[in-house]
Motif scaffolding. Structure first.
Motif, PDB file in Angstrom:
ATOM      1  N   VAL A 184       0.893   6.699   8.030  1.00 42.78           N
ATOM      2  CA  VAL A 184       1.345   7.389   6.818  1.00 42.78           C
ATOM      3  C   VAL A 184       2.857   7.293   6.647  1.00 42.78           C
ATOM      4  CG1 VAL A 184       1.515   9.676   5.736  1.00 42.78           C
ATOM      5  CG2 VAL A 184      -0.628   8.957   6.769  1.00 42.78           C
ATOM      6  N   GLU A 185       3.592   7.396   7.740  1.00 43.28           N
ATOM      7  CA  GLU A 185       5.062   7.360   7.612  1.00 43.28           C
ATOM      8  C   GLU A 185       5.581   6.007   7.138  1.00 43.28           C
ATOM      9  OE1 GLU A 185       4.231   6.934  12.117  1.00 43.28           O
ATOM     10  OE2 GLU A 185       3.428   8.125  10.460  1.00 43.28           O
ATOM     11  N   HIS A 186       4.735   4.996   7.104  1.00 43.43           N
ATOM     12  CA  HIS A 186       5.120   3.672   6.615  1.00 43.43           C
ATOM     13  C   HIS A 186       4.530   3.357   5.240  1.00 43.43           C
ATOM     14  CE1 HIS A 186       7.227   2.479  10.244  1.00 43.43           C
ATOM     15  NE2 HIS A 186       6.251   3.053  10.921  1.00 43.43           N
ATOM     16  N   TRP A 187       3.809   4.308   4.645  1.00 41.87           N
ATOM     17  CA  TRP A 187       3.285   4.087   3.306  1.00 41.87           C
ATOM     18  C   TRP A 187       4.463   3.886   2.349  1.00 41.87           C
ATOM     19  CZ3 TRP A 187      -1.260   7.997   2.156  1.00 41.87           C
ATOM     20  CH2 TRP A 187      -2.327   7.735   3.026  1.00 41.87           C
ATOM     21  N   GLY A 188       4.307   2.920   1.461  1.00 47.87           N
ATOM     22  CA  GLY A 188       5.330   2.670   0.451  1.00 47.87           C
ATOM     23  C   GLY A 188       6.498   1.822   0.932  1.00 47.87           C
TER      24      GLY A 188
END
Length: 166
Positions: A93-97
């Motif tokens: 999630v912390e790497h989404w986008g």
């Protein structure tokens, strides 16, 4: 056929049994957040033990290629392929986008191309709008064919396909 660049090759490595807990640590928050409309956590909490068993079975399956996405020597994602099917793809999630999911996607497709696959397919939960937008942006098209997931609530899965141009 083109080969993956060295940075794409470095991004993925084969998954081993010792990676499963790290993969689950990546997969669970993404599934809880990304699939909240499909699997409300008060009714269908993330089935960590079941998913862990499935990963361990996939690791032993001769026709499944399980991979981890590695960044700075840390597992930050996962993928699995079977023949011409993209079974799983997920990023922490912390790497989404950040573009990491697209880089991993492109590296996985390069592996399929290297195997001679010219058309690939995958399924996405119909209610997973984020994943559907992601795949559609990257050239995948829904076929209209549906199935249902293997666990309650047996949510609908929509098939997507994509030509793998050289």
């Amino acid at each position: 056929m083109t080969s993956p660049s060295s940075s794409e090759q470095d991004l993925l490595r084969p998954m081993v049994a010792e990676d499963v807990d790290d993969v689950l640590d990546v997969q669970e928050p993404g599934a809880v957040r990304g699939l909240a409309d499909v699997f409300p956590q008060d009714l269908y909490p993330f089935p960590r033990d079941h998913i862990g068993r499935r990963w361990r079975q996939d690791l032993l399956a001769p026709d499944v290629d399980c991979l981890v996405v590695v960044l700075e020597e840390r597992v930050v994602g996962f993928a699995a392929l079977r023949h011409d099917e993209l079974l799983h793809l997920g990023i922490a999630v912390e790497h989404w986008g950040t573009g990491l999911a697209q880089r991993a996607h492109d590296a996985v497709l390069a592996r399929l191309r290297d195997r001679g696959v010219t058309r690939a397919w995958l399924t996405v939960y119909t209610g997973n709008r984020r994943a559907r937008r992601f795949y559609e942006r990257l050239g995948w098209s829904p076929t209209g064919a549906t199935t249902h997931g293997p666990t309650p609530p047996f949510a609908e899965l929509l098939r997507y396909e994509r030509a793998l141009d050289a």
